[in-house]
Design a protein around this motif. Structure first.
Motif, PDB file in Angstrom:
ATOM      1  N   VAL A   1      -3.679   8.567  -1.853  1.00 52.44           N
ATOM      2  CA  VAL A   1      -3.239   7.707  -2.956  1.00 52.44           C
ATOM      3  C   VAL A   1      -2.546   8.517  -4.041  1.00 52.44           C
ATOM      4  O   VAL A   1      -1.449   8.166  -4.496  1.00 52.44           O
ATOM      5  N   ASN A   2      -3.178   9.608  -4.465  1.00 51.60           N
ATOM      6  CA  ASN A   2      -2.688  10.338  -5.637  1.00 51.60           C
ATOM      7  C   ASN A   2      -1.461  11.203  -5.361  1.00 51.60           C
ATOM      8  O   ASN A   2      -0.689  11.478  -6.282  1.00 51.60           O
ATOM      9  N   VAL A   3      -1.305  11.650  -4.122  1.00 43.90           N
ATOM     10  CA  VAL A   3      -0.158  12.519  -3.796  1.00 43.90           C
ATOM     11  C   VAL A   3       0.874  11.771  -2.947  1.00 43.90           C
ATOM     12  O   VAL A   3       2.016  11.581  -3.365  1.00 43.90           O
ATOM     13  N   HIS A   4       0.469  11.306  -1.761  1.00 42.57           N
ATOM     14  CA  HIS A   4       1.424  10.566  -0.929  1.00 42.57           C
ATOM     15  C   HIS A   4       1.881   9.283  -1.611  1.00 42.57           C
ATOM     16  O   HIS A   4       3.035   8.863  -1.440  1.00 42.57           O
TER      17      HIS A   4
ATOM     18  N   ASP B   1       0.864  -1.175   0.000  1.00 44.23           N
ATOM     19  CA  ASP B   1       0.000   0.000   0.000  1.00 44.23           C
ATOM     20  C   ASP B   1       0.904   1.229   0.000  1.00 44.23           C
ATOM     21  O   ASP B   1       1.539   1.539   1.016  1.00 44.23           O
ATOM     22  N   VAL B   2       0.990   1.914  -1.142  1.00 45.65           N
ATOM     23  CA  VAL B   2       1.944   3.027  -1.261  1.00 45.65           C
ATOM     24  C   VAL B   2       1.532   4.259  -0.475  1.00 45.65           C
ATOM     25  O   VAL B   2       2.300   5.219  -0.387  1.00 45.65           O
TER      26      VAL B   2
ATOM     27  N   ASP C   1       1.213   4.087   2.639  1.00 43.45           N
ATOM     28  CA  ASP C   1       1.919   3.828   3.895  1.00 43.45           C
ATOM     29  C   ASP C   1       3.412   4.012   3.624  1.00 43.45           C
ATOM     30  O   ASP C   1       4.018   3.246   2.880  1.00 43.45           O
ATOM     31  N   GLU C   2       4.005   5.032   4.236  1.00 47.96           N
ATOM     32  CA  GLU C   2       5.405   5.354   3.964  1.00 47.96           C
ATOM     33  C   GLU C   2       6.328   4.172   4.230  1.00 47.96           C
ATOM     34  O   GLU C   2       7.244   3.888   3.444  1.00 47.96           O
ATOM     35  N   GLY C   3       6.086   3.477   5.332  1.00 48.90           N
ATOM     36  CA  GLY C   3       6.930   2.342   5.675  1.00 48.90           C
ATOM     37  C   GLY C   3       6.851   1.235   4.645  1.00 48.90           C
ATOM     38  O   GLY C   3       7.877   0.644   4.262  1.00 48.90           O
ATOM     39  N   GLN C   4       5.640   0.943   4.169  1.00 55.37           N
ATOM     40  CA  GLN C   4       5.475  -0.100   3.159  1.00 55.37           C
ATOM     41  C   GLN C   4       6.122   0.299   1.839  1.00 55.37           C
ATOM     42  O   GLN C   4       6.750  -0.525   1.165  1.00 55.37           O
ATOM     43  N   ALA C   5       5.960   1.563   1.453  1.00 57.95           N
ATOM     44  CA  ALA C   5       6.543   2.036   0.194  1.00 57.95           C
ATOM     45  C   ALA C   5       8.067   1.950   0.240  1.00 57.95           C
ATOM     46  O   ALA C   5       8.721   1.509  -0.727  1.00 57.95           O
ATOM     47  N   THR C   6       8.645   2.348   1.363  1.00 60.02           N
ATOM     48  CA  THR C   6      10.107   2.294   1.517  1.00 60.02           C
ATOM     49  C   THR C   6      10.599   0.858   1.522  1.00 60.02           C
ATOM     50  O   THR C   6      11.589   0.518   0.844  1.00 60.02           O
ATOM     51  N   ALA C   7       9.905  -0.001   2.254  1.00 59.16           N
ATOM     52  CA  ALA C   7      10.292  -1.412   2.313  1.00 59.16           C
ATOM     53  C   ALA C   7      10.197  -2.069   0.949  1.00 59.16           C
ATOM     54  O   ALA C   7      11.019  -2.934   0.601  1.00 59.16           O
TER      55      ALA C   7
END
Length: 247
Positions: A112-115, A62-63, A65-71
């Motif tokens: 979703v669209n920005v973060h 789930d992009v 979520d900063e942690g998930q995107a980084t991982a």
């Protein structure tokens, strides 16, 4: 240029433009890592790519979520050694009049669209800097250029994508990293099926009766064009509309 040996990460790949882009990039030789929340669809897409002779990997993420995107980016580097292309495609389009006050939907679109663009981009920049190369592709919309009734918040989020794309391009000018914003008009995807507002649903239905929408493959071809250019070329902005679209 052939994309053989390149690693491409596509967010929101479980349907629509992301799905088509993964297949198009794989057809040009790229190893595609398809990401999204719907694991079953990602697995099915990867199987399609492999059956067509390509190379695909999946990562449920789930992009917003900063942690998930980084991982996710870190894991792709562990698995494949690099990231040459990041396509920030994940998006939602929940149209309604501002006066209706559908604030949960506004928050969802912003997340979703920005973060969902910012977090994977932030994670991939050091990877591409270390490589001295890479291309980030962000999917915006013609709504960003001409806002219309019922589309104010969606247009605002897509305008943010366009503005962020140019800022990141300028920040990374000397790092060998290109940034492209693709600006599609009306595309025949499942996005419109998520709209809850009856007036907006009717507007989309009327549009479909009056013009032929783009297909996801049309936008995917634009992505392939942008990322396939020589390293000296940056396709900064690419607008693609249905021929009959006025706005």
């Amino acid at each position: 240029m052939s994309l053989t040996g390149k690693v491409a990460v596509i967010t929101g790949a479980s349907s629509g433009i992301g799905h088509a882009t993964a297949k198009a990039l794989a057809a040009q030789g790229a190893t595609v890592v398809v990401t999204g929340r719907r694991e079953d669809r990602l697995v099915a897409l990867a199987k399609e790519v492999v059956q067509d002779g390509g190379i695909a990997d999946t990562y449920t993420c789930d992009v917003t979520d900063e942690g998930q995107a980084t991982a996710m980016i870190e894991d792709v580097v562990k698995r494949h050694g690099r990231v040459d292309v990041l396509v920030n495609n994940a998006g939602v389009m929940l149209l309604s009049r501002i006066e209706r006050g559908l604030t949960d939907e506004w928050r969802q679109m912003t997340d979703v669209n920005v973060h969902g663009v910012l977090f994977p981009t932030h994670a991939v920049i050091p990877v591409m800097k270390a490589q001295g190369s890479g291309t980030i592709v962000n999917i915006s919309s013609t709504a960003a250029r001409r806002s219309r009734p019922l589309g104010g918040v969606y247009a605002a989020t897509k305008a943010a994508v366009a503005a962020l794309s140019e800022s990141v391009r300028l920040e990374l000018l000397k790092d060998g990293i290109g940034v492209t914003v693709i600006i599609p008009g009306a595309v025949d995807t499942e996005l419109s099926t998520h709209i809850t507002d009856k007036e907006a649903q009717g507007g989309i239905a009327a549009l479909k009766q009056n013009m032929e929408f783009l297909q996801p493959e049309d936008v995917a071809a634009a992505v392939v064009y942008a990322v396939g250019q020589p390293s000296r070329v940056n396709v900064s902005e690419l607008v693609i509309r249905p021929r009959m679209q006025e706005f």
